[in-house]
Every structure is written in structure tokens, then in C-alpha cells.
Design a protein around this motif. Structure first.
Motif, PDB file in Angstrom:
ATOM      1  N   GLY A 631       8.405  29.471  14.751  1.00 29.28           N
ATOM      2  CA  GLY A 631       9.346  28.537  15.342  1.00 29.28           C
ATOM      3  C   GLY A 631      10.732  29.149  15.442  1.00 29.28           C
ATOM      4  N   ASN A 632      11.477  28.696  16.405  1.00 32.43           N
ATOM      5  CA  ASN A 632      12.815  29.221  16.657  1.00 32.43           C
ATOM      6  C   ASN A 632      13.682  28.064  17.141  1.00 32.43           C
ATOM      7  OD1 ASN A 632      15.049  30.790  17.279  1.00 32.43           O
ATOM      8  ND2 ASN A 632      14.227  31.425  19.260  1.00 32.43           N
ATOM      9  N   ILE A 633      14.745  27.758  16.414  1.00 30.47           N
ATOM     10  CA  ILE A 633      15.663  26.679  16.774  1.00 30.47           C
ATOM     11  C   ILE A 633      17.048  27.287  16.960  1.00 30.47           C
ATOM     12  CG2 ILE A 633      16.641  24.464  16.091  1.00 30.47           C
ATOM     13  CD1 ILE A 633      14.177  24.050  14.312  1.00 30.47           C
ATOM     14  N   ILE A 634      17.668  27.042  18.113  1.00 29.05           N
ATOM     15  CA  ILE A 634      18.961  27.636  18.452  1.00 29.05           C
ATOM     16  C   ILE A 634      19.938  26.537  18.870  1.00 29.05           C
ATOM     17  CG2 ILE A 634      20.195  29.259  19.924  1.00 29.05           C
ATOM     18  CD1 ILE A 634      17.680  30.795  20.345  1.00 29.05           C
ATOM     19  N   SER A 670      24.495  23.233  23.551  1.00 30.63           N
ATOM     20  CA  SER A 670      23.082  23.250  23.901  1.00 30.63           C
ATOM     21  C   SER A 670      22.248  23.444  22.647  1.00 30.63           C
ATOM     22  CB  SER A 670      22.772  24.363  24.909  1.00 30.63           C
ATOM     23  OG  SER A 670      22.840  25.632  24.304  1.00 30.63           O
ATOM     24  N   ILE A 671      21.060  22.900  22.685  1.00 28.63           N
ATOM     25  CA  ILE A 671      20.099  23.104  21.609  1.00 28.63           C
ATOM     26  C   ILE A 671      18.751  23.419  22.243  1.00 28.63           C
ATOM     27  CG2 ILE A 671      19.555  20.629  21.437  1.00 28.63           C
ATOM     28  CD1 ILE A 671      19.105  21.134  18.401  1.00 28.63           C
ATOM     29  N   GLY A 672      18.078  24.400  21.699  1.00 26.21           N
ATOM     30  CA  GLY A 672      16.772  24.790  22.211  1.00 26.21           C
ATOM     31  C   GLY A 672      15.831  25.103  21.076  1.00 26.21           C
ATOM     32  N   ASN A 693      11.815  24.317  24.769  1.00 20.09           N
ATOM     33  CA  ASN A 693      12.566  23.222  25.369  1.00 20.09           C
ATOM     34  C   ASN A 693      14.051  23.476  25.151  1.00 20.09           C
ATOM     35  OD1 ASN A 693      14.020  20.473  25.186  1.00 20.09           O
ATOM     36  ND2 ASN A 693      12.075  19.899  26.096  1.00 20.09           N
ATOM     37  N   TRP A 694      14.891  23.074  26.109  1.00 19.93           N
ATOM     38  CA  TRP A 694      16.331  23.231  25.952  1.00 19.93           C
ATOM     39  C   TRP A 694      17.058  22.027  26.545  1.00 19.93           C
ATOM     40  CZ3 TRP A 694      13.248  25.931  29.263  1.00 19.93           C
ATOM     41  CH2 TRP A 694      13.498  25.776  30.622  1.00 19.93           C
ATOM     42  N   ILE A 695      18.183  21.676  25.913  1.00 18.17           N
ATOM     43  CA  ILE A 695      19.032  20.573  26.361  1.00 18.17           C
ATOM     44  C   ILE A 695      20.471  21.068  26.320  1.00 18.17           C
ATOM     45  CG2 ILE A 695      19.796  18.210  25.932  1.00 18.17           C
ATOM     46  CD1 ILE A 695      17.159  17.757  24.430  1.00 18.17           C
ATOM     47  N   SER A 710      21.828  18.642  31.267  1.00 17.56           N
ATOM     48  CA  SER A 710      20.675  19.274  31.899  1.00 17.56           C
ATOM     49  C   SER A 710      19.659  19.621  30.821  1.00 17.56           C
ATOM     50  CB  SER A 710      21.086  20.536  32.670  1.00 17.56           C
ATOM     51  OG  SER A 710      21.669  21.485  31.798  1.00 17.56           O
ATOM     52  N   SER A 711      18.405  19.714  31.215  1.00 23.15           N
ATOM     53  CA  SER A 711      17.340  20.008  30.255  1.00 23.15           C
ATOM     54  C   SER A 711      16.131  20.549  30.991  1.00 23.15           C
ATOM     55  CB  SER A 711      16.956  18.758  29.448  1.00 23.15           C
ATOM     56  OG  SER A 711      16.436  17.755  30.311  1.00 23.15           O
TER      57      SER A 711
END
Length: 847
Positions: A631-634, A670-672, A693-695, A710-711
Motif C-alpha cells: 500500500g502507498n498513501i500520499i 491532494s491525497i492519493g 485513486n487520487w483526489i 478533481s478526482s
């Protein structure tokens, strides 16, 4: 919450003890010493990251006393205070466990001593073969905590195809229908070739990837949050394409050829020679490709009492031609001195033809022949000096230059009897880059790896445009000087590593837009033309020169559980998005498509500065085999966010024209997240599932068309099966979920790739059959809607756009690779020998 607080306090305590001199556990009154070594793959001679090292006591049912994991260089340094004799076991998924029994950890007086295992190999698990039914293989994709690596030599399905074909196989990396590359939805990336930014990688679409084929490439690394040791440009991350360099004694050669529908072909010949301390390599290729992009768009302008419309259809077709030569040589001056020279030259003719049909408000046809020719030349020299076993100095100098000439011949026909309008547009672009870097690395038992370096980069862009026989010029110059310092310490127990660094950078830029005066000018001044008016406005408002100082900090820590099933890293870093040519070039584009919707760059754009917070983790059920979950959370906090859809107006003779350009927004966040599952139900089957997924949210006092959310999301699925009779099967699926824009959305769509490969071992031949976009389903359906106020009349209206864009991309290819003499990897590649892994963070080559 209480456990989280306690864990945080425990982490802080470990860091504090390490700064005082290290974490020690064991007998209280003994001398602290270390277990050290370097782990490499026995097949490819590359370091193995996250291999687990365990010290066990055979007399206590093999109880694990202490342990650790290897870093990005395959190195480990585990502090110990053990007395007596113990066994060390080294494990890595997909490899045989290696044991070092009955090792002395103390001397006769019961003082602890260092235990050095040196450099050693781990052997891949061997799959037994029966008769000729060879099954089992190594997956080309390796998903790690800090990067994704795609090894071309293990992916025969993309034999001799463009580099873009390999990028499309990497989860979280996308090459869209226009050829623009993104990572987790972020198009602000940096493309490197062997760690260097070359002349053809400065454009929005990175055209260098159209030129280079997979026959040149060994592997591709994708890093979302690199360290300060690398160029901080590109908040989306870095894509590093590493070229082949596996040269062994004697003369060797191989060739490959691919043929496909739409008259596509690709041929490659590779030669190498090595004798004593000299190595030479020459690779040449030629290819003819195919492109067919179709689009339909319908505008509607809704006023209070009436509506207006515009309908346009456009078809672009072409057969791009490309050829190139890659030459490299390595001289081993001594055991401590190595010199490598490399050069890469490519030439291309990417001509195409546009056919445009305007249906509303006035019906007419238009054709445009776009003749685009150019070349790229890149050269580099690398010198590596080894002072001792732990001290290295690597110096790199690189030069790159490219030139491109583009000519558009446009004909407009409104009555069907002959050309109603005829025009020519000429544009020439020249790009030159220079780079110098020196990096020093040393190893300290107390502080770990210490690294520092300085670099200088220069970029010069010159663009000339001739429109209506009037020549214009645009120059952009950038100089970046920087220095960095970085420390990385490998610890034991759960806290596996801790690294910190800082980079200081000064960026100087200058921009100018000007008329080009000709001795015998026959310019036709036409101030009523929207394109001329835009260029004249840019000339009158050229931005001033700028000098800015930037700081890029870095902090990273990593953990691994004692059973080696769970690994976790946390990282903070700062990066920048230096503006690209397409964003700042003031010359209008799409000058024939629709004069009421003109796109141009903005020379006044400021770079984006972004703080990145990232958490990566991996979990596997056991240390022997799959499944493995990563997993990768940015999270990104962006200053001066650039939005590439700013709507402005220009007034020409009391008529308003809509201008699309780019501008800075005050703030963006942004968070992805990216989750991947890799498993092998049997030795012959490999499955990979990935979802990212990105927002992104923008805010500030900017224009309303720049502010909003945007997402998007992408789902990947891949299955590889080793069938009997040495046949490989691969099915690859990608689905794009609904992509929300600040003013609209893109509907979901998907595509599927299929390939078969057959090895004829006795004749050293490999055959491939591949199909890209098997169902011709890669279709983008775009809808936007926004309220616009005309600055002249003050009237507000609603503008709606329905657009469809699709490629004729069902491409069928048949390829054959024939090794006239093999290229076995009997030792380290020359790049490993040169760099000695002096960039331990994320990438195995010198950055």
C-alpha cells in the motif's frame, strides 16, 4: 489512540538513543559491535532490498535473538552485544534461504566482536523441468515500498516496442490517449535516461519515449517521492529508464524484428565487444509506427433567450519514422578508477495529416499536413574513483541537444469547388541541456551512510514561429545550482532505517518574446487576427528575469516486524514543478482547429512547490512466497498550483475570442492511495491486482474556473501463465473510473492487451504475438460545463462541451528475437561497477 501515542513515544525514544550513539540490546556490560554484509541477486547481480537477516540460537529451538533487513544497496549493519556462537539466516521472497552456521560473536575473553559476512549471493528458487515442458518464470514487475521496477528482459510480450508500452504495464503509471505520462494521476513527472535528463524529455508529452524502444532498455524504475540526492523536479515522481549494459568477454550480438498491422515494423541490432579492461557496445534501430487519433466535439452556448452551437470532427493519421544509434564504452583504468563514455543519437520524421469538418455554425472542410522532423543527440561521461572500500567519488558530465522543424500546410474549403484559404505555419524548436554533478559517499559504523554532492544544470530553449510571413522568437533560459547532504543509518529490531537530508538550490530564469527582423521583410501586419494579437501581447509583456532560492528537506524512517511479514516506511520530502515548454510558450497552438478556442502558454507561470507526506507498507503471509499486499498513501500540500484550463478573453475589433491557457492557483491539496496484491497460486501463474485513486482540491482567490475539485481512479489486473511447451501467456486489463474535473467529468473506459510468447531454446529464438487494445475500447468521453462572463458585454452564459477522443489502436504485432551469441550476465554490469551503488535511495544507478 493510546497505542498510537505509546508507539510514537517509543519511536522518539529510539531516535533519541540512536543520536546518542545507537540502540543497544543484550548483555549490559559488553562492547557494542556490528553484523555487516551485502546481499545481491546471483542472476542479475543487483542488490536485494528488504532481505531479512536473523540471528538464531540452535540450542533454543532456533529462537530469533536479533534481526534486521537490508537497505536499498543490499547492505545491512545490525548492532549486537551477543556472547558465544550463533547461526545467521538470510531470507528473501522467491530465493533460497542461506545459513551461516556456528559463527563467533565474541573472543576468548568474552568481548563482542564484529561479524562481517562480506558480499554474498542469494539463489532464486529453482523450478524443476521435465522433458521440454519448461514452466515457471520471474515476473517483470517488482512492487517495493519505495518504487516499482519493471524489468524488460523478463517481459517478452513487449519485445521491441516503444518505451510507452512498458510504462503502460506498470500499475499507477498511465500513458493517456495523447501520449502524456502521469503517476497516480499527476502529470508533473521527470523522465530520466540512466539517471540523466536528456534533451527530448522537456516537453509535455516526453517525445523521447516515442523514439527509444524496449530493445535498448534493461529496466524502468518508478519512484513517487525520491530523496534529496535526486533532482527535486516533478512532484508526481521520477521515471528512470535504465539502458542495457550487460557486456561480457569476447564478441556478442543479438537482433530482433517486429512486424505489425498498419505497416508497422521495428528492427534492432546489438553488438558488444570486451577485452581485458576495454568494453564497447553499439546498438542501432529503425522503426515505422502508426498513429490514428480521432475526435469529435460539440460546443453549446446557452444564453437567457437563445442558444448557439458549434460541431467539429477531426481525424489525425500518420506513420512516424524513427532511427537511432547508441554507442558506449568503458575503460577500467585501475581497480579504483573507471571511466564510461556514452552517446545516443536519434532522428525522426513524425509527419501527419489532419482532416477537419466544421458542421456548425458554418460548414466547411479543412486539411492540415503537419511535417515534423528532428533529431536528438545526448552524450555523457562518468568517472568513478574508489578511495577505499567505503569511500567513493563519482563525477558526471552530460550534454544534450535537440532540434525540431515543423511545417503546417493548411487548406480551407467552404464551397466544395476549390481552396477558399491557404496558409503556411513554420516552427523551429531547439533545446540544449548541460549537466555536471559530483557525489561523494562514505560509510561510518556509527552514523551509517554519509553522502554529499553538488550539481549544476542549464536549460536553453529557443522557439521560432513564422505565421502569415511574420517571424517571431521565444527564448527561455534556466540555470539551477544545488548542493545536498544526506545521512542514512540502518538500525535493528523494528526500526530498520532512519535517513535525513537537505538540498539547497538556486534557480535563475530569463524569458523573452520578440519579433525577428528580416532584411527584406514582406510581413503582412494583420492586427485583426487573434493569433497575431496574442503574440504581439506576449512581446509587449515579456516577464522579467528571476533568481529564487529553494530548500528541500527530507526525513525517512522504516520499520519491519520481527517475523519479517510486515514492513512500513514513512517519509517527508519537498519537491518542485519547474514549468514545461508547453506551459510557458506564448505562441498559440491549434491555430487551424478553432479560432474561437485558442490555447497558448503563459510565460508568467511560477513553479509549483509541494510538501509530500508518504506512508508505504507491505504485508505477506510468510517470508517464503506470495501473496504479498502493498500500500502507498500520499498527501501533497501544493503552493502556486498550476491549472492547465484557465479561460481568458481577448478583444479584437470588438469581437471576443476565448483563450485557454495555464495559471497559478493560490493553494492545492491532494491525497492519493495505491494498493496492490501480488500472488502466485502455483509456480506457473502470477496475478497482480492494483487500484489507485487520487483526489485534488484547489482553493484561493483565483478565477472561478481554476477553483474546484478533481478526482480519478485506475484499476489494473494482470495474469501471466507459463504454459507447457515453453509458451508464455499474458493478459493485461486496465479500467479508468469516472474522472471528475473542476468543470466536468470523463466517463469510465477500459482496454485489454493480450500476448503469447514461445521460446525455442535450442535455436536461441523467442517469438511473440501481441495485441494492444484488443476490443478497440479506449474511448474518452468528456463533458464540461461552466458559467462564463463576457468582459465586453458583461453577459453571462453557460458553455457546455461534449467531446469524444479515441485511437484506432487495435495493434497486432509479431516479433522474433534471435541471439547470434548470448549476453549472459556473468558479473556486475558496468553501471554497478562504476557507481558502487552510491545512491542508496530507491534507484540502483547513479543519479
Amino acid at each position: 489512540m493510546f497505542k498510537i501515542i505509546q508507539l510514537t513515544k517509543w519511536i522518539h525514544r529510539l531516535i533519541f538513543l540512536w543520536l546518542l550513539g545507537g540502540v543497544s540490546m543484550g548483555e549490559p556490560n559488553t562492547q557494542a559491535t556490528y553484523i555487516t554484509g551485502t546481499i545481491i541477486d546471483s542472476t542479475y547481480f543487483l542488490p536485494l532490498e528488504y532481505a531479512s537477516i536473523s540471528v538464531i540460537n540452535p540450542g533454543t529451538n532456533y529462537k530469533i535473538l536479533i534481526g534486521g533487513i537490508s537497505d536499498e544497496n543490499g547492505e545491512f549493519s545490525i548492532r549486537h552485544t551477543l556472547i558465544g556462537h550463533y547461526t545467521i539466516e538470510v531470507e528473501y521472497i522467491g530465493y533460497e534461504t542461506r545459513a551461516f552456521p556456528d559463527l563467533k560473536f565474541s573472543d576468548e575473553e568474552n568481548y563482542t566482536i564484529d561479524v562481517d559476512l562480506g558480499k554474498f549471493n542469494l539463489l532464486p528458487k529453482v523450478i524443476k523441468l521435465e522433458k521440454v515442458d519448461a514452466v515457471g518464470f520471474k515476473s517483470p514487475l517488482k512492487v517495493g515500498l519505495d518504487k516499482k521496477t519493471f524489468t524488460i528482459s523478463k517481459a517478452e510480450s513487449i519485445l521491441n516496442q516503444p518505451a510507452e508500452a512498458a510504462l503502460r504495464k506498470i500499475p499507477s503509471v498511465d500513458v493517456d490517449i495523447d501520449g502524456i505520462i502521469s503517476i497516480n494521476g499527476d502529470q508533473n513527472i521527470t523522465v530520466l535516461i540512466n539517471g540523466l535528463r536528456l534533451s527530448g524529455t522537456h516537453g509535455e508529452k516526453n517525445p523521447y519515449l516515442d523514439l527509444i524502444t524496449t530493445g535498448f532498455i534493461e529496466k524502468i524504475d518508478v519512484i513517487t517521492n525520491p530523496s534529496v540526492a535526486m533532482d527535486p523536479n516533478g512532484m508526481g515522481g521520477i521515471i528512470n529508464i535504465i539502458l542495457k549494459d550487460d557486456i561480457v568477454d569476447g564478441f556478442h550480438s543479438s537482433t530482433s524484428f517486429t512486424y505489425g498491422n498498419h505497416k508497422r515494423y521495428n528492427g534492432l541490432l546489438r553488438l558488444s565487444y570486451k577485452k581485458r579492461k576495454m568494453e564497447f557496445e553499439l546498438t542501432g534501430f529503425a522503426k515505422s509506427d502508426f498513429s490514428a487519433l480521432n475526435s469529435e466535439r460539440e460546443y453549446e452556448w446557452q444564453y437567457d433567450s437563445f442558444s448557439l452551437g458549434s460541431i467539429q470532427k477531426k481525424s489525425t493519421t500518420g506513420n512516424p519514422l524513427t532511427g537511432g544509434i547508441n554507442f558506449g564504452s568503458t575503460l577500467t583504468i585501475s581497480d579504483q578508477n573507471t571511466l564510461h563514455l556514452g552517446s545516443f543519437f536519434t532522428a525522426f520524421n513524425h509527419s501527419s495529416r489532419d482532416s477537419i469538418h466544421h458542421k456548425l455554425p458554418v460548414e466547411y472542410y479543412m486539411t492540415s499536413n503537419d511535417i515534423k522532423r528532428g533529431w536528438n543527440l545526448d552524450a555523457s561521461i562518468i568517472h568513478a574513483l574508489e578511495f577505499s572500500g567505503d569511500n567513493f567519488l563519482t563525477t558526471t558530465a552530460a550534454f544534450a541537444q535537440s532540434g525540431e522543424h515543423q511545417k503546417e500546410i493548411n487548406d480551407r474549403n467552404s464551397n466544395g469547388t476549390g481552396p477558399d484559404d491557404h496558409s503556411h505555419i513554420y516552427q523551429d524548436d531547439a533545446i540544449e541541456t548541460r549537466e555536471f554533478e559530483s557525489v561523494y559517499k562514505t560509510q561510518s559504523p556509527r552514523f551509517g551512510m554519509i553522502q554529499g554532492g553538488t550539481s549544476y544544470q542549464s536549460l536553453a530553449i529557443n522557439s521560432e514561429l513564422e505565421y502569415l510571413h511574420a517571424p517571431y522568437g521565444f527564448d527561455f533560459n534556466e540555470q539551477v545550482s544545488s548542493g545536498y547532504f544526506r545521512v542514512q543509518k540502518s538500525l535493528k529490531r523494528m526500526l530498520s532505517s532512519l535517513s535525513a537530508g537537505i538540498r539547497i538550490e538556486q534557480r535563475n530564469t530569463s524569458t523573452s518574446v520578440y519579433d525577428i527582423e528580416l532584411p527584406d521583410s514582406h510581413q503582412h501586419a494583420d492586427t485583426s487576427n487573434v493569433f497575431v494579437a496574442l503574440i504581439d501581447s506576449s512581446i509587449a509583456n515579456s516577464p522579467p528575469a528571476q533568481k529564487v532560492l529553494y530548500l528541500y528537506p527530507e526525513l525517512k524512517t522504516g520499520f519491519t516486524s520481527m517475523d519479517k511479514k510486515l514492513s512500513l516506511t514513512m517519509r517527508y520530502g519537498r519537491r518542485i514543478n519547474r514549468v514545461k515548454l508547453a506551459m510557458i510558450n506564448p505562441f498559440p497552438v491549434s491555430m487551424i482547429d478553432d479560432e474561437y478556442h485558442v490555447r497558448k502558454g503563459n510565460p508568467f507561470l511560477k513553479p509549483e512547490l509541494v510538501d509530500i507526506y508518504q506512508i508505504n507498507f507491505s504485508f505477506r503471509l510468510n517470508t517464503k512466497q506470495h501473496p504479498m499486499f502493498t500500500g502507498n498513501i500520499i498527501y501533497k500540500d501544493i503552493q502556486d498550483l498550476i491549472q492547465w484550463h484557465d479561460v481568458d478573453f481577448v478583444i479584437i475589433n470588438e469581437q471576443s475570442f476565448e483563450i485557454l491557457t495555464a495559471d497559478n492557483v493560490a493553494r492545492g491539496k491532494s491525497i492519493g492511495y495505491d494498493f496492490a496484491l501480488s500472488l502466485s497460486p502455483t509456480k506457473n501463474i502470477r496475478l497482480i491486482l492494483d487500484y489507485n485513486n487520487w483526489i485534488q482540491k484547489t482553493s484561493g482567490k483565483g478565477e472561478t474556473d481554476l477553483i474546484g475539485n478533481s478526482s480519478g481512479n485506475i484499476t489494473d489486473g494482470q495474469i501471466r501463465i507459463a504454459l507447457p511447451w515453453k509458451v508464455d501467456f499474458e493478459l493485461w486489463y486496465r479500467r479508468y473510473g469516472k474522472h471528475k474535473l473542476t468543470i466536468g467529468e470523463i466517463a469510465p473506459y477500459y482496454y485489454v492487451d493480450l500476448s503469447f510468447g514461445k521460446a525455442i531454446i535450442d535455436k536461441n529464438v523467442y517469438l511473440t504475438l501481441s495485441i494492444h487494445d484488443m476490443f478497440n475500447s479506449r474511448i474518452m468521453d468528456i463533458y464540461t460545463e461552466q458559467a462564463i462572463t463576457n468582459p465586453t458585454s458583461g453577459v453571462t452564459y453557460i458553455q457546455k462541451l461534449n467531446a469524444i477522443k479515441y485511437n484506432e489502436q487495435r495493434l497486432i504485432s509479431l516479433g522474433v528475437q534471435f541471439n547470434l551469441s548470448a549476453f549472459p550476465t556473468l558479473g556486475e554490469s558496468k553501471r554497478d561497477r562504476i557507481n558502487k551503488q552510491d545512491r542508496p535511495d530507491d534507484i540502483d544507478v547513479d543519479y
